[in-house]
Write a protein that holds these residues in place. Structure first.
Motif, mmCIF file in Angstrom:
data_model
loop_
_atom_site.group_PDB
_atom_site.id
_atom_site.type_symbol
_atom_site.label_atom_id
_atom_site.label_comp_id
_atom_site.label_asym_id
_atom_site.label_seq_id
_atom_site.Cartn_x
_atom_site.Cartn_y
_atom_site.Cartn_z
ATOM 1 N N GLU A 168 -2.487 11.140 3.440
ATOM 2 C CA GLU A 168 -2.457 9.552 4.570
ATOM 3 C C GLU A 168 -0.341 9.542 4.179
ATOM 4 O O GLU A 168 0.219 9.131 3.238
ATOM 5 C CB GLU A 168 -2.822 8.169 3.950
ATOM 6 N N ARG A 169 -0.525 9.653 5.509
ATOM 7 C CA ARG A 169 1.759 9.655 6.231
ATOM 8 C C ARG A 169 1.464 7.977 6.693
ATOM 9 O O ARG A 169 3.010 7.916 6.898
ATOM 10 C CB ARG A 169 2.406 10.797 6.692
ATOM 11 N N ILE A 170 0.561 6.855 6.384
ATOM 12 C CA ILE A 170 1.002 5.987 7.408
ATOM 13 C C ILE A 170 2.619 5.877 7.283
ATOM 14 O O ILE A 170 2.918 4.864 6.083
ATOM 15 C CB ILE A 170 -0.131 4.914 7.393
ATOM 16 N N ASP A 171 3.100 4.564 8.234
ATOM 17 C CA ASP A 171 4.454 4.548 7.848
ATOM 18 C C ASP A 171 4.113 2.777 8.544
ATOM 19 O O ASP A 171 4.512 2.712 9.180
ATOM 20 C CB ASP A 171 5.453 4.958 8.346
ATOM 21 N N PRO A 172 3.836 1.667 8.064
ATOM 22 C CA PRO A 172 3.559 0.680 8.191
ATOM 23 C C PRO A 172 4.485 0.007 9.384
ATOM 24 O O PRO A 172 5.933 -0.274 8.497
ATOM 25 C CB PRO A 172 2.752 0.182 7.418
ATOM 26 N N ALA A 173 4.316 -0.809 9.815
ATOM 27 C CA ALA A 173 5.628 -1.332 10.824
ATOM 28 C C ALA A 173 6.244 -0.324 11.848
ATOM 29 O O ALA A 173 6.869 -0.725 12.657
ATOM 30 C CB ALA A 173 6.281 -2.560 10.299
ATOM 31 N N ASN A 174 5.669 1.438 11.912
ATOM 32 C CA ASN A 174 7.142 2.091 12.707
ATOM 33 C C ASN A 174 5.898 2.444 13.992
ATOM 34 O O ASN A 174 4.626 2.210 13.745
ATOM 35 C CB ASN A 174 6.402 3.847 11.748
ATOM 36 N N LYS A 175 7.185 1.844 14.670
ATOM 37 C CA LYS A 175 6.034 1.902 16.636
ATOM 38 C C LYS A 175 5.730 3.216 16.942
ATOM 39 O O LYS A 175 5.392 3.142 17.823
ATOM 40 C CB LYS A 175 7.190 0.841 17.397
ATOM 41 N N ILE A 176 6.458 3.967 15.866
ATOM 42 C CA ILE A 176 6.595 5.357 17.146
ATOM 43 C C ILE A 176 5.088 6.139 16.535
ATOM 44 O O ILE A 176 4.486 6.614 16.787
ATOM 45 C CB ILE A 176 8.236 6.433 17.277
#
Ligand SMILES: NC(=O)c1ccc[n+]([C@@H]2O[C@H](COP(=O)([O-])OP(=O)(O)OC[C@H]3O[C@@H](n4cnc5c(N)ncnc54)[C@H](O)[C@@H]3O)[C@@H](O)[C@H]2O)c1
Length: 444
Positions: A168-176
């Protein structure tokens, strides 16, 4: 006749008739479940936390990146249900595991959550399923832990069931970049597993990149996070050096990033927080030791980053002394306690270390964070202070530990006496006149 599970699985996935189970509904699992549900899959989220399961059923999200509206919309379409009943795994065609992988007491990998989830999968596995692990872990976990456990049922990987790793590469709060538009890496135990896992993720994720094995996919994630921890440590060291040279680190970085190649900006801060960057590279160090290998860069980077909260205190001590004040007798407000801006997450947050050090030194410390009304962690028990002019004026200094957006920084600068800005946020606020604030606002 031998049954071809690949063909039937592909057909079900292709028609979106495949039932998908997500184990662990946290920062990673919940957005992933919604991504598949939005594409028309029937998704079942399975979690051990009854409260989380109950909240989701009522359309209440506990994850910053998932709004209640978005959750309710999906629930209304009856594409997403949640349960604590692991027997549901039997009804699934694909099962994705997104459970936590923290560190143990001695900084060793704690894969107990993975083991527990896999035992539940093993007890409910059936022929023709694809199982994917997403939790960040050391290279070899899928092959050494999951494979033997699942094959102990007598079923064979690549024939009766399929097994892969996809970090998983999720970046919390990344809007893009969200789950759907962040490219995904896939590595199967067998070639067939890579193939079917890619086919599955292709339905919900914009770009899926296969690699040669599950071990390779595990290593990709750890390279990414090691790259970050090392560069964060480097820039933290440069910031402490710039301070000695009376140079503004942010000015140096902004100028350096004008180079169109060969430089990537990283920014200093009070330490390195979150569930990933300070933790994941240590999984790699631990595994490297099994091979008699010493990961010098990771060890040094961890050491530099872990020393930052103490450096922040020393820096503040010096600033207060220059204003004829003593830290021990001062009232200090720590502004922002989340590990990262706009994220309601305290895991490994350096702000917590800063508060702990201040409390240990007997300093009158308070905190303000729009996302946390209380702070009850690691022996700290504080109630959020009001963000008012009179309170700010009553403080000897403010440490900006987390740069949440939406905070009135102009108001802060106008009502505080000394501010130590560890995130470089105030320099981005045009209204804060540098001249006026000179001598009161300090960078790391
Ligand atoms: N949060 C991030 O930004 C991020 C980014 C990339 C990768 N990761 C990795 O993804 C994994 C999950 O992280 P997260 O941030 O989503 O964690 P989280 O703590 O937010 O969520 C994990 C969920 O799993 C549940 N859980 C724990 N044990 C379980 C079990 N045995 N069976 C079912 N559910 C169980 C918990 O109740 C919780 O709801 C970790 O390995 C992490 O390193 C996280």
């Amino acid at each position: 006749m031998k049954k071809d599970y690949i063909k039937s699985l592909k057909s079900k996935i292709g028609k979106k008739n495949a039932a998908l189970g997500i184990i662990g509904l946290g920062y990673v699992g919940l957005p992933l479940a919604l991504a598949f549900a939005k594409k028309g899959f029937r998704v079942t989220g399975i979690d051990v936390d009854k409260d989380r399961v109950r909240k989701i059923k009522r359309g209440i999200s506990y994850i910053t990146d998932v709004s209640n509206d978005e959750l309710k919309k999906i629930l209304k379409r009856e594409r997403f249900e949640t349960t604590t009943n692991f027997k549901m795994i039997r009804k699934m065609d694909a099962v994705i595991i997104c459970v936590p992988t923290p560190m143990g007491k001695n900084k060793e990998p704690d894969i107990s959550y993975i083991r527990e989830a896999v035992t539940n999968v093993k007890n409910n596995i059936r022929k023709g399923q694809i199982i994917v692990l997403e939790s960040t872990t050391y290279p070899g976990t899928t092959r050494e832990i999951l494979l033997p456990e699942l094959e102990s049922t007598g079923l064979k990987e690549g024939k009766d069931f399929y097994l892969a790793f996809s970090p998983e590469r999720i970046d919390p709060a990344n809007k893009i970049y969200k789950t759907e538009n962040t490219p995904k890496i896939i590595g199967g135990i067998s070639r067939k597993s890579t193939q079917i896992a890619k086919f599955l993720y292709d339905r919900a994720i914009k770009e899926v990149i296969p690699v040669s094995s599950a071990d390779a996919a595990e290593m990709v994630k750890l390279l990414e996070n090691t790259f970050r921890i090392v560069n964060i440590a480097l820039v933290n060291e440069i910031a402490t050096l710039c301070n000695k040279f009376s140079l503004d680190t942010w000015e140096i970085i902004d100028a350096a990033k004008s180079k169109p190649y060969g430089f990537m900006p990283f920014y200093p801060g009070p330490g390195c927080g979150g569930h990933c960057i300070p933790v994941d590279p240590l999984y790699l160090s631990w595994k490297a030791k099994e091979h008699g290998f010493d990961t010098k860069f990771i060890n040094l980077a961890s050491q530099v980053n872990e020393s930052m909260p103490q450096y922040v205190i020393e820096r503040l001590d010096g600033i207060l002394a220059a204003h004829n004040k003593t830290l021990n007798k001062s009232k200090i407000l720590v502004l922002g306690v989340a590990y990262k801006k706009n994220v309601k997450d305290l895991r490994e947050s350096p702000a917590i270390d800063i508060i702990r050090i201040l409390e240990r030194r007997g300093v009158g410390v308070s905190f303000y964070d729009p996302l946390f009304p209380f702070l009850k962690i690691n022996g700290i028990n504080l109630k959020r202070t009001p963000f008012t002019g009179s309170f700010l004026k009553s403080q000897d200094a403010v440490i900006i530990a987390t740069d949440h957006t939406g905070l009135d920084y102009k108001f802060l600068a106008g009502h505080s006496s000394i501010i130590l800005d560890t995130r470089g946020i105030l320099r981005k606020i045009p209204d804060i006149k540098r001249a006026k604030s000179k001598g009161r606002i300090f960078n790391l």
